[in-house]
Scaffold this motif. Structure first.
Motif, PDB file in Angstrom:
ATOM      1  N   HIS A  42      -5.154   2.146  -1.653  1.00 42.74           N
ATOM      2  CA  HIS A  42      -3.915   2.097  -1.216  1.00 42.74           C
ATOM      3  C   HIS A  42      -3.705   2.674   0.261  1.00 42.74           C
ATOM      4  O   HIS A  42      -2.655   3.295   0.532  1.00 42.74           O
ATOM      5  CB  HIS A  42      -3.096   2.942  -2.091  1.00 42.74           C
ATOM      6  CG  HIS A  42      -2.618   2.053  -3.438  1.00 42.74           C
ATOM      7  ND1 HIS A  42      -1.352   1.240  -3.391  1.00 42.74           N
ATOM      8  CD2 HIS A  42      -3.318   1.220  -4.424  1.00 42.74           C
ATOM      9  CE1 HIS A  42      -1.328   0.413  -4.380  1.00 42.74           C
ATOM     10  NE2 HIS A  42      -2.291   0.603  -5.084  1.00 42.74           N
ATOM     11  N   LYS A  88       0.811  -1.085  -0.117  1.00 43.11           N
ATOM     12  CA  LYS A  88      -0.021   0.142   0.073  1.00 43.11           C
ATOM     13  C   LYS A  88       0.930   1.110   0.062  1.00 43.11           C
ATOM     14  O   LYS A  88       1.806   1.292   0.839  1.00 43.11           O
ATOM     15  CB  LYS A  88      -0.928   0.149   1.225  1.00 43.11           C
ATOM     16  CG  LYS A  88      -2.058  -1.043   0.985  1.00 43.11           C
ATOM     17  CD  LYS A  88      -3.218  -0.971   1.946  1.00 43.11           C
ATOM     18  CE  LYS A  88      -4.378  -1.771   1.703  1.00 43.11           C
ATOM     19  NZ  LYS A  88      -5.525  -1.607   2.561  1.00 43.11           N
ATOM     20  N   LEU A  89       0.530   2.222  -0.878  1.00 42.14           N
ATOM     21  CA  LEU A  89       1.437   3.268  -1.170  1.00 42.14           C
ATOM     22  C   LEU A  89       0.948   4.572  -0.364  1.00 42.14           C
ATOM     23  O   LEU A  89       2.016   5.521  -0.312  1.00 42.14           O
ATOM     24  CB  LEU A  89       1.560   3.639  -2.615  1.00 42.14           C
ATOM     25  CG  LEU A  89       2.059   2.597  -3.474  1.00 42.14           C
ATOM     26  CD1 LEU A  89       1.791   3.071  -5.030  1.00 42.14           C
ATOM     27  CD2 LEU A  89       3.710   2.450  -3.419  1.00 42.14           C
ATOM     28  N   ASN A  98      -4.352   5.665 -11.653  1.00 41.50           N
ATOM     29  CA  ASN A  98      -2.984   5.036 -11.402  1.00 41.50           C
ATOM     30  C   ASN A  98      -1.931   5.846 -11.544  1.00 41.50           C
ATOM     31  O   ASN A  98      -0.961   6.021 -10.748  1.00 41.50           O
ATOM     32  CB  ASN A  98      -2.890   3.748 -12.321  1.00 41.50           C
ATOM     33  CG  ASN A  98      -3.866   2.580 -11.945  1.00 41.50           C
ATOM     34  OD1 ASN A  98      -4.122   2.429 -10.704  1.00 41.50           O
ATOM     35  ND2 ASN A  98      -4.020   1.818 -12.771  1.00 41.50           N
ATOM     36  N   SER A 111       2.188   9.218  -4.281  1.00 42.26           N
ATOM     37  CA  SER A 111       2.907   8.431  -3.372  1.00 42.26           C
ATOM     38  C   SER A 111       4.597   8.792  -3.614  1.00 42.26           C
ATOM     39  O   SER A 111       4.967   9.715  -4.256  1.00 42.26           O
ATOM     40  CB  SER A 111       2.974   7.074  -4.072  1.00 42.26           C
ATOM     41  OG  SER A 111       3.973   6.767  -5.083  1.00 42.26           O
ATOM     42  N   GLU A 152      -0.578   4.579   2.863  1.00 43.38           N
ATOM     43  CA  GLU A 152      -0.915   4.378   4.182  1.00 43.38           C
ATOM     44  C   GLU A 152      -0.837   5.590   5.184  1.00 43.38           C
ATOM     45  O   GLU A 152       0.381   5.971   5.000  1.00 43.38           O
ATOM     46  CB  GLU A 152      -0.222   3.130   4.923  1.00 43.38           C
ATOM     47  CG  GLU A 152      -0.828   2.069   5.819  1.00 43.38           C
ATOM     48  CD  GLU A 152      -2.037   1.504   5.321  1.00 43.38           C
ATOM     49  OE1 GLU A 152      -3.105   1.993   5.817  1.00 43.38           O
ATOM     50  OE2 GLU A 152      -2.171   0.664   4.667  1.00 43.38           O
ATOM     51  N   LEU A 177      -2.099   8.194  -8.366  1.00 39.45           N
ATOM     52  CA  LEU A 177      -1.639   7.391  -7.375  1.00 39.45           C
ATOM     53  C   LEU A 177       0.039   7.390  -7.319  1.00 39.45           C
ATOM     54  O   LEU A 177       0.502   7.703  -6.290  1.00 39.45           O
ATOM     55  CB  LEU A 177      -2.097   5.807  -7.583  1.00 39.45           C
ATOM     56  CG  LEU A 177      -1.297   4.875  -6.401  1.00 39.45           C
ATOM     57  CD1 LEU A 177      -1.835   5.164  -5.056  1.00 39.45           C
ATOM     58  CD2 LEU A 177      -1.748   3.532  -6.845  1.00 39.45           C
TER      59      LEU A 177
END
Ligand code: NAD
Length: 247
Positions: free
Chosen positions: A29, A2-3, A221, A228, A5, A224
């Motif tokens: 994620h 998980k990127l 995506n 991250s 958390e 994300l």
């Protein structure tokens, strides 16, 4: 893996379409997500669906053209989840028409929602992220802002403006460890493309080397990644998610 958390994100215009996919992928994620939209009912439903899937989500209605509401939106994320780590300025509308038919109101509405909305969101998020000394802001532009689209002098101008906003903000905020990037999607399967005449969409598809329309998750995506730490050294950039169209 998980990127995101322990992180918290705001996604504007996330009751449906690309914004909803972004909220879903970020939540998947590990991020706590503020689902925000001018469509309050849609935002409530999207947040409830995410919570039912075991994610942390909160609905906050917000019209991104309203300065005070955008400030309050950023504060609501910090108040509910303790931080604001990711801001996705995604809300959008179209008012397509060739210039003789486009009204000044059509022009102003699109500039206000996309360009001014992204500026307000970037400024509000930057204010909180500066205190935290970390954050990632992602502005949703469009390949129309790179190439220009017939009938979209308002939209193409707003989306090109978002690139300039992103780069200038990236320079201002880098010293606070805040990254600002933009994404330029090509045609993506949402209500916005469903509203296009089929002939126009067919022409677009013919010019996509990867040979298909994009899905909202294709954009999510990329968001994300930029949100991250995988993108820790990336700021002021524009990622095209367009299947090679207008490369
Ligand atoms: N669909 C595509 O092909 C495509 C391509 C390139 C870029 N984009 C961009 O992606 C973003 C999302 O588009 P989409 O295709 O998911 O569209 P969509 O119409 O499905 O969703 C847009 C969302 O924004 C909300 N919204 C509209 N005005 C608002 C306002 N003033 N304040 C807050 N929310 C508001 C709407 O209620 C809606 O939920 C937009 O910025 C759009 O320009 C889309």
């Amino acid at each position: 893996m998980k990127l995101l958390e322990g992180r918290a994100a705001v996604v504007t215009g996330s009751a449906q379409g690309i914004g909803l996919a972004v909220a879903t992928v970020l939540a998947g994620h590990g991020a706590s997500v503020v689902v925000s939209d001018i469509n309050a009912e849609g935002a409530e439903k999207a947040a409830a669906d995410l919570e039912a899937q075991g994610h942390r989500a909160l609905a906050v209605p917000c019209d991104v053209t309203d300065e005070r509401a955008v400030g309050a939106l950023a504060d609501a994320c910090r108040d509910a989840f303790g931080t604001l780590d990711v801001m996705v300025n995604n809300a959008g509308v179209t008012r397509d028409a060739s210039m003789p038919k486009m009204t000044l109101e059509d022009f102003r509405t699109v500039i206000d929602v996309h360009l001014q909305g992204a500026w307000l969101g970037t400024r509000a998020a930057g204010r909180l992220m500066r205190e935290q000394r970390r954050g990632s802001i992602i502005n949703i532009s469009s390949i129309s802002g790179k190439a220009g689209n017939f009938g979209q002098t308002n939209y193409s101008a707003a989306k090109a403006g978002i690139v300039g906003l992103t780069k200038a903000a990236a320079r201002e905020l880098a010293r606070h460890d805040i990254r600002v990037n933009a994404i330029q999607p090509g045609p993506i399967r949402t209500a916005m493309t469903a509203a296009m005449p089929p002939r126009v969409l067919e022409q677009m598809l013919a010019n996509i080397p990867l040979g298909r329309i994009g899905e909202p998750e294709d954009v999510a995506n990329a968001v994300l990644f930029l949100a991250s730490d995988l993108a820790a050294f990336i700021t002021g950039t524009v990622i095209e998610v367009a299947g090679g169209r207008h490369m």
